[in-house]
Design a protein around this motif. Structure first.
Motif, PDB file in Angstrom:
ATOM      1  N   ASP A  42     -16.075   1.649  -0.688  1.00  0.00           N
ATOM      2  CA  ASP A  42     -17.234   2.420  -0.651  1.00  0.00           C
ATOM      3  C   ASP A  42     -17.155   3.263   0.865  1.00  0.00           C
ATOM      4  OD1 ASP A  42     -18.163   1.629  -3.006  1.00  0.00           O
ATOM      5  OD2 ASP A  42     -19.241   0.199  -2.320  1.00  0.00           O
ATOM      6  N   HIS A  43     -17.607   4.613   0.807  1.00  0.00           N
ATOM      7  CA  HIS A  43     -17.611   5.200   1.888  1.00  0.00           C
ATOM      8  C   HIS A  43     -18.697   4.626   2.972  1.00  0.00           C
ATOM      9  CE1 HIS A  43     -21.836   6.601   0.678  1.00  0.00           C
ATOM     10  NE2 HIS A  43     -21.939   6.839   1.864  1.00  0.00           N
ATOM     11  N   ASP A  44     -19.460   3.774   2.692  1.00  0.00           N
ATOM     12  CA  ASP A  44     -20.492   3.253   3.777  1.00  0.00           C
ATOM     13  C   ASP A  44     -19.902   1.668   4.026  1.00  0.00           C
ATOM     14  OD1 ASP A  44     -20.855   2.069   1.342  1.00  0.00           O
ATOM     15  OD2 ASP A  44     -23.230   2.335   1.729  1.00  0.00           O
ATOM     16  N   SER A  45     -18.432   1.248   3.635  1.00  0.00           N
ATOM     17  CA  SER A  45     -17.764   0.101   3.878  1.00  0.00           C
ATOM     18  C   SER A  45     -16.787   0.449   4.698  1.00  0.00           C
ATOM     19  CB  SER A  45     -17.391  -0.658   2.811  1.00  0.00           C
ATOM     20  OG  SER A  45     -18.559  -0.879   2.094  1.00  0.00           O
ATOM     21  N   GLU A  46     -16.240  -0.635   5.467  1.00  0.00           N
ATOM     22  CA  GLU A  46     -15.194  -0.500   6.462  1.00  0.00           C
ATOM     23  C   GLU A  46     -14.140  -1.460   6.264  1.00  0.00           C
ATOM     24  OE1 GLU A  46     -17.077  -0.191  10.616  1.00  0.00           O
ATOM     25  OE2 GLU A  46     -18.674  -0.921   9.349  1.00  0.00           O
ATOM     26  N   GLY A  47     -13.035  -1.181   7.044  1.00  0.00           N
ATOM     27  CA  GLY A  47     -12.065  -2.466   7.038  1.00  0.00           C
ATOM     28  C   GLY A  47     -10.866  -2.055   6.187  1.00  0.00           C
ATOM     29  N   LEU A  48     -10.222  -3.201   5.762  1.00  0.00           N
ATOM     30  CA  LEU A  48      -9.047  -3.325   5.267  1.00  0.00           C
ATOM     31  C   LEU A  48      -8.790  -2.568   3.797  1.00  0.00           C
ATOM     32  CD1 LEU A  48      -5.948  -4.177   5.276  1.00  0.00           C
ATOM     33  CD2 LEU A  48      -6.564  -6.422   4.307  1.00  0.00           C
ATOM     34  N   LEU A  49      -7.950  -1.610   3.787  1.00  0.00           N
ATOM     35  CA  LEU A  49      -7.530  -0.898   2.417  1.00  0.00           C
ATOM     36  C   LEU A  49      -6.164  -0.781   2.517  1.00  0.00           C
ATOM     37  CD1 LEU A  49      -8.423   0.901   0.008  1.00  0.00           C
ATOM     38  CD2 LEU A  49      -8.222   2.806   1.566  1.00  0.00           C
ATOM     39  N   LEU A  50      -5.597  -1.194   1.567  1.00  0.00           N
ATOM     40  CA  LEU A  50      -4.124  -1.225   1.150  1.00  0.00           C
ATOM     41  C   LEU A  50      -3.623   0.033   0.441  1.00  0.00           C
ATOM     42  CD1 LEU A  50      -3.448  -4.992   0.267  1.00  0.00           C
ATOM     43  CD2 LEU A  50      -3.242  -3.847   2.374  1.00  0.00           C
ATOM     44  N   LEU A  51      -2.646   0.642   0.805  1.00  0.00           N
ATOM     45  CA  LEU A  51      -2.073   1.877   0.179  1.00  0.00           C
ATOM     46  C   LEU A  51      -0.695   1.772  -0.177  1.00  0.00           C
ATOM     47  CD1 LEU A  51      -4.017   3.158   2.878  1.00  0.00           C
ATOM     48  CD2 LEU A  51      -3.899   4.859   1.256  1.00  0.00           C
ATOM     49  N   THR A  52      -0.372   2.269  -1.181  1.00  0.00           N
ATOM     50  CA  THR A  52       1.279   2.048  -1.573  1.00  0.00           C
ATOM     51  C   THR A  52       1.621   3.290  -2.277  1.00  0.00           C
ATOM     52  OG1 THR A  52       2.722   0.673  -2.774  1.00  0.00           O
ATOM     53  CG2 THR A  52       0.787   0.894  -3.761  1.00  0.00           C
ATOM     54  N   ASP A  53       3.059   3.436  -2.582  1.00  0.00           N
ATOM     55  CA  ASP A  53       3.577   4.524  -3.364  1.00  0.00           C
ATOM     56  C   ASP A  53       4.159   3.816  -4.514  1.00  0.00           C
ATOM     57  OD1 ASP A  53       5.589   3.206  -2.260  1.00  0.00           O
ATOM     58  OD2 ASP A  53       6.881   4.903  -1.292  1.00  0.00           O
ATOM     59  N   ASP A  54       4.038   2.486  -4.697  1.00  0.00           N
ATOM     60  CA  ASP A  54       4.533   1.841  -5.750  1.00  0.00           C
ATOM     61  C   ASP A  54       3.445   1.375  -6.930  1.00  0.00           C
ATOM     62  OD1 ASP A  54       5.522  -0.421  -7.421  1.00  0.00           O
ATOM     63  OD2 ASP A  54       6.734  -1.265  -5.860  1.00  0.00           O
ATOM     64  N   GLY A  55       3.550   1.966  -8.079  1.00  0.00           N
ATOM     65  CA  GLY A  55       2.569   1.699  -9.051  1.00  0.00           C
ATOM     66  C   GLY A  55       2.393   0.244  -9.487  1.00  0.00           C
ATOM     67  N   ALA A  56       3.576  -0.419  -9.663  1.00  0.00           N
ATOM     68  CA  ALA A  56       3.446  -1.840 -10.234  1.00  0.00           C
ATOM     69  C   ALA A  56       2.607  -2.579  -9.057  1.00  0.00           C
ATOM     70  CB  ALA A  56       4.967  -2.222 -10.507  1.00  0.00           C
ATOM     71  N   LEU A  57       3.212  -2.392  -7.733  1.00  0.00           N
ATOM     72  CA  LEU A  57       2.792  -3.087  -6.664  1.00  0.00           C
ATOM     73  C   LEU A  57       1.089  -3.043  -6.687  1.00  0.00           C
ATOM     74  CD1 LEU A  57       2.734  -4.831  -4.258  1.00  0.00           C
ATOM     75  CD2 LEU A  57       3.347  -3.077  -2.839  1.00  0.00           C
ATOM     76  N   ALA A  58       0.888  -1.626  -6.688  1.00  0.00           N
ATOM     77  CA  ALA A  58      -0.689  -1.480  -6.827  1.00  0.00           C
ATOM     78  C   ALA A  58      -1.481  -2.030  -7.993  1.00  0.00           C
ATOM     79  CB  ALA A  58      -0.914   0.173  -7.011  1.00  0.00           C
ATOM     80  N   HIS A  59      -0.797  -2.328  -9.237  1.00  0.00           N
ATOM     81  CA  HIS A  59      -1.251  -3.104 -10.183  1.00  0.00           C
ATOM     82  C   HIS A  59      -1.325  -4.457  -9.814  1.00  0.00           C
ATOM     83  CE1 HIS A  59      -2.463  -4.090 -14.181  1.00  0.00           C
ATOM     84  NE2 HIS A  59      -1.299  -5.089 -14.383  1.00  0.00           N
ATOM     85  N   ARG A  60      -0.492  -4.995  -9.224  1.00  0.00           N
ATOM     86  CA  ARG A  60      -0.606  -6.689  -8.925  1.00  0.00           C
ATOM     87  C   ARG A  60      -1.583  -6.759  -7.971  1.00  0.00           C
ATOM     88  NH1 ARG A  60       4.986  -5.955  -8.739  1.00  0.00           N
ATOM     89  NH2 ARG A  60       5.232  -6.095  -6.467  1.00  0.00           N
ATOM     90  N   LEU A  61      -1.843  -5.796  -6.805  1.00  0.00           N
ATOM     91  CA  LEU A  61      -2.918  -5.875  -5.862  1.00  0.00           C
ATOM     92  C   LEU A  61      -4.240  -5.811  -6.352  1.00  0.00           C
ATOM     93  CD1 LEU A  61      -1.141  -3.885  -3.088  1.00  0.00           C
ATOM     94  CD2 LEU A  61      -1.384  -6.427  -3.111  1.00  0.00           C
ATOM     95  N   THR A  62      -4.446  -4.974  -7.528  1.00  0.00           N
ATOM     96  CA  THR A  62      -6.006  -4.688  -7.838  1.00  0.00           C
ATOM     97  C   THR A  62      -6.309  -5.468  -9.238  1.00  0.00           C
ATOM     98  OG1 THR A  62      -5.118  -2.552  -9.099  1.00  0.00           O
ATOM     99  CG2 THR A  62      -5.917  -2.515  -6.810  1.00  0.00           C
ATOM    100  N   ASP A  63      -5.297  -5.893 -10.079  1.00  0.00           N
ATOM    101  CA  ASP A  63      -5.786  -6.300 -11.316  1.00  0.00           C
ATOM    102  C   ASP A  63      -6.328  -7.633 -11.343  1.00  0.00           C
ATOM    103  OD1 ASP A  63      -5.448  -7.811 -13.874  1.00  0.00           O
ATOM    104  OD2 ASP A  63      -4.428  -6.141 -14.565  1.00  0.00           O
ATOM    105  N   PRO A  64      -7.686  -7.906 -11.841  1.00  0.00           N
ATOM    106  CA  PRO A  64      -8.361  -9.061 -11.568  1.00  0.00           C
ATOM    107  C   PRO A  64      -7.521 -10.503 -12.042  1.00  0.00           C
ATOM    108  CG  PRO A  64      -9.736  -7.502 -12.746  1.00  0.00           C
ATOM    109  CD  PRO A  64      -8.379  -7.003 -12.562  1.00  0.00           C
ATOM    110  N   ARG A  65      -6.606 -10.130 -13.048  1.00  0.00           N
ATOM    111  CA  ARG A  65      -5.730 -11.259 -13.620  1.00  0.00           C
ATOM    112  C   ARG A  65      -5.002 -12.025 -12.627  1.00  0.00           C
ATOM    113  NH1 ARG A  65      -4.012  -7.992 -18.733  1.00  0.00           N
ATOM    114  NH2 ARG A  65      -3.402  -6.639 -17.090  1.00  0.00           N
ATOM    115  N   HIS A  66      -4.664 -11.238 -11.375  1.00  0.00           N
ATOM    116  CA  HIS A  66      -3.759 -11.698 -10.548  1.00  0.00           C
ATOM    117  C   HIS A  66      -4.629 -12.209  -9.333  1.00  0.00           C
ATOM    118  CE1 HIS A  66      -0.129 -10.041 -12.214  1.00  0.00           C
ATOM    119  NE2 HIS A  66      -0.889  -8.721 -12.178  1.00  0.00           N
ATOM    120  N   LYS A  67      -5.765 -12.007  -9.480  1.00  0.00           N
ATOM    121  CA  LYS A  67      -6.876 -12.921  -8.427  1.00  0.00           C
ATOM    122  C   LYS A  67      -6.644 -12.911  -7.126  1.00  0.00           C
ATOM    123  CE  LYS A  67      -8.512 -16.127 -12.054  1.00  0.00           C
ATOM    124  NZ  LYS A  67      -7.847 -15.827 -13.150  1.00  0.00           N
TER     125      LYS A  67
END
Length: 179
Positions: A42-67
């Motif tokens: 959120d705009h009022d939170s700070e800290g680590l944000l991961l960014l990528t140009d790889d859609g499959a990697l983004a999915h692995r990082l964000t999908d709850p099934r990967h915990k």
């Protein structure tokens, strides 16, 4: 490419903003082209944000099934009682259902950068710091969890996502990570 960014307070996790006047976005941080946020803060939170140009990697990082566990340092208003901490550990019921159990511990106030604007300080109301690790990522989840047990969040800093840690990045700084 995988990038770790220390997202500053007040910056949106997107590259454009159509508001009038426009709010600060990731576009102002000098990031490489063609990357996008894998997850949000959120705009009022700070800290680590991961960014990528790889859609499959983004999915692995964000999908709850990967915990991917996410760890936050949370400054809360009030003096946490054992019952409140235990409730967070068991999981609390929010308006969109119960949360999964969380790892929660009290920590000493971490050595962080000053926030602009600073967190409000009230002489008559104590505050405390918690380290909270969750395995899911609902909208404003940590803030809603602490509020549900009577400990409103004053400041929230994400310090880790899975094996990736914020480290010594200053607000607005970023580095390329090994995958």
């Amino acid at each position: 490419m995988l990038i770790a960014l220390n997202k500053p307070y007040g910056v949106l996790c997107q590259f454009t903003d159509r508001s009038d006047p426009p709010r600060p976005t990731l576009a102002g941080l000098g990031l490489p082209p063609d990357v996008y946020a894998a997850g949000r803060l959120d705009h009022d939170s700070e800290g680590l944000l991961l960014l990528t140009d790889d859609g499959a990697l983004a999915h692995r990082l964000t999908d709850p099934r990967h915990k991917q566990p996410k760890t936050y340092w949370v400054q809360v208003e009030g003096e946490p009682a054992d019952a409140q901490l235990d409730a967070l550990r068991r999981g609390v019921v929010l308006n969109d259902g119960p949360t999964r159990p969380a790892t929660v511990e009290r920590i000493d106030a971490p050595a962080l950068w000053p926030r602009d604007p600073p967190v409000r300080f009230r002489k008559t109301v104590p505050d405390a710091w918690l380290a909270i690790t969750i395995g899911e990522g609902r909208n404003r989840q940590v803030r809603r969890m602490t509020a549900a047990v009577g400990l409103p969040t004053l400041r929230l800093v994400r310090v880790a996502i899975g094996e990736h840690a914020l480290g010594d990045l200053a607000p607005g700084q970023w580095r390329v990570l090994q995958r």
